[in-house]
Design a protein around this motif. Structure first.
Motif, PDB file in Angstrom:
ATOM      1  N   PHE A 121       1.379 -18.651 -16.645  1.00 29.23           N
ATOM      2  CA  PHE A 121       1.675 -17.974 -15.380  1.00 29.23           C
ATOM      3  C   PHE A 121       1.193 -18.782 -14.174  1.00 29.23           C
ATOM      4  CE2 PHE A 121       1.993 -13.929 -17.854  1.00 29.23           C
ATOM      5  CZ  PHE A 121       3.264 -13.576 -17.417  1.00 29.23           C
ATOM      6  N   ALA A 122       0.127 -19.567 -14.334  1.00 28.55           N
ATOM      7  CA  ALA A 122      -0.417 -20.307 -13.204  1.00 28.55           C
ATOM      8  C   ALA A 122       0.314 -21.627 -12.972  1.00 28.55           C
ATOM      9  CB  ALA A 122      -1.906 -20.575 -13.430  1.00 28.55           C
ATOM     10  N   TYR A 123       0.784 -22.288 -14.008  1.00 27.76           N
ATOM     11  CA  TYR A 123       1.345 -23.631 -13.856  1.00 27.76           C
ATOM     12  C   TYR A 123       2.861 -23.621 -13.685  1.00 27.76           C
ATOM     13  CZ  TYR A 123       2.562 -28.475 -14.831  1.00 27.76           C
ATOM     14  OH  TYR A 123       3.087 -29.747 -14.749  1.00 27.76           O
ATOM     15  N   ALA A 197      -1.212 -36.012 -14.457  1.00 28.21           N
ATOM     16  CA  ALA A 197      -1.242 -36.146 -15.913  1.00 28.21           C
ATOM     17  C   ALA A 197       0.163 -36.117 -16.496  1.00 28.21           C
ATOM     18  CB  ALA A 197      -2.087 -35.022 -16.516  1.00 28.21           C
ATOM     19  N   ARG A 198       1.051 -35.314 -15.906  1.00 28.03           N
ATOM     20  CA  ARG A 198       2.432 -35.292 -16.385  1.00 28.03           C
ATOM     21  C   ARG A 198       3.111 -36.638 -16.143  1.00 28.03           C
ATOM     22  NH1 ARG A 198       4.844 -32.757 -19.928  1.00 28.03           N
ATOM     23  NH2 ARG A 198       6.807 -32.722 -18.750  1.00 28.03           N
ATOM     24  N   VAL A 199       2.812 -37.275 -15.010  1.00 27.39           N
ATOM     25  CA  VAL A 199       3.381 -38.601 -14.740  1.00 27.39           C
ATOM     26  C   VAL A 199       2.883 -39.611 -15.759  1.00 27.39           C
ATOM     27  CG1 VAL A 199       3.437 -40.487 -13.055  1.00 27.39           C
ATOM     28  CG2 VAL A 199       3.723 -38.114 -12.290  1.00 27.39           C
ATOM     29  N   GLN A 206      -1.411 -30.795 -24.026  1.00 25.55           N
ATOM     30  CA  GLN A 206      -2.483 -31.680 -23.579  1.00 25.55           C
ATOM     31  C   GLN A 206      -3.004 -31.278 -22.204  1.00 25.55           C
ATOM     32  OE1 GLN A 206      -0.520 -35.471 -23.925  1.00 25.55           O
ATOM     33  NE2 GLN A 206      -1.418 -35.896 -25.941  1.00 25.55           N
ATOM     34  N   LEU A 207      -2.104 -30.813 -21.329  1.00 28.00           N
ATOM     35  CA  LEU A 207      -2.553 -30.323 -20.028  1.00 28.00           C
ATOM     36  C   LEU A 207      -3.526 -29.163 -20.188  1.00 28.00           C
ATOM     37  CD1 LEU A 207       0.679 -30.310 -17.817  1.00 28.00           C
ATOM     38  CD2 LEU A 207      -1.153 -31.999 -17.850  1.00 28.00           C
TER      39      LEU A 207
END
Length: 304
Positions: A121-123, A197-199, A206-207
């Motif tokens: 819900f937050a991301y 981190a996604r980049v 993992q996030l």
């Protein structure tokens, strides 16, 4: 035109024969200490009022049977054998072990599941997110009595009645209150951390495990302690699902102690009170061990 500099005014120094005025001691918040005395006195009175019943419980558990219901807070005359009788009259050690197992399982299940849902819900940004989150929060308005019978029928069909599984397995689906608590904590984290981190090629698990999980550790500890305490003091679920005395938790066991030695029993209240103290002390120890992280988690969560 340049402004003329004003002449410096020398500081005024009191004459030597004149006493220097004294300044009252100031507290860390900038207020004189004497002004904090009413607040300190009120907190002390509130502390005494909250601790008085527990102090009487400890004192009464150490008295002989004929002196139990006196109003004194001193265990006079002293009889420490009450705790030995309470420990040996019932399988107190078995109930204590069952409560620890069920409490840890319930707390871990609701902490991990609620954290995972709160991270979603937050991301993530998706249509209807706020509506879905509102529906999750709306489940907090449902009383336990409304879902008690349907939940029992589900566990009965799964043939898990008279086992400890229904006491903690329902937490695998998360809790609306803890989802809200952890989501608010996650929203206070900079989103740029996760985007960077996604980049770098990090996946969504993992996030959560490598970035969000360490950063929200204080809030996770608050959730764990809250749920462990709720499971430790829960009596309704053990009353519904447990029949075998060897599977009882401490609240269900104390109900047996009360029926056997209290009302309708042998009126041995010293055993009932000693058993109540034995069931309360572990939670006090756990709170003091986790007090620093517990308070930190509450304060940090409230900043949002």
């Amino acid at each position: 035109m340049t402004a003329l500099a004003e002449p410096a005014v020398p500081p005024t120094v009191p004459p030597r024969d004149q006493p220097v005025p004294t300044v009252p001691p100031v507290a860390a918040g900038g207020r004189p200490r004497w002004r904090r005395l009413p607040v300190i006195a009120a907190l002390a009175l509130a502390t005494i009022a909250f601790l008085a019943p527990f102090a009487w419980l400890i004192a009464a558990s150490l008295r002989p049977r004929e002196y139990i219901f006196t109003t004194s807070f001193l265990p006079v005359p002293l009889r420490s054998a009450n705790y030995h009788e309470a420990w040996t009259a019932v399988p107190m050690l078995t109930w204590l072990f069952n409560s620890v197992v069920v409490g840890v399982a319930a707390a871990l299940a609701v902490t991990l599941s609620s954290a995972w849902v709160a991270f979603g819900f937050a991301y993530f940004r998706f249509p209807g997110r706020n509506l879905l989150f509102g529906l999750v929060l709306a489940t907090m308005m449902l009383p336990f009595a409304v879902t008690m019978i349907p939940t029992y029928l589900i566990w009965s069909e799964l043939r898990l009645v008279d086992t400890q599984v229904p006491l903690w397995a329902g937490n695998l689906f998360g809790s609306a209150f803890y989802i809200f608590l952890l989501r608010q904590f996650l929203l206070s984290l900079p989103r740029e951390y996760f985007e960077a981190a996604r980049v770098d090629g990090a996946s969504y698990p993992q996030l959560f495990w490598r970035m969000a999980f360490p950063l929200i550790r204080p809030a996770l500890l608050v959730t764990f302690v809250f749920e462990f305490k709720a499971s430790w003091t829960d009596l309704i679920k053990p009353l519904i699902y447990l029949r075998d005395e060897r599977l009882f938790t401490l609240p269900r066991g104390l109900k047996v102690v009360l029926d056997r030695f209290g009302y309708g029993g042998e009126q041995q209240w010293e055993i009932v009170l000693a058993g109540s103290v034995l069931a309360t002390v572990p939670m006090i120890i756990i709170f003091f061990l986790a007090q620093r992280h517990f308070v930190e988690g509450i304060v940090t969560t409230g900043r949002k």
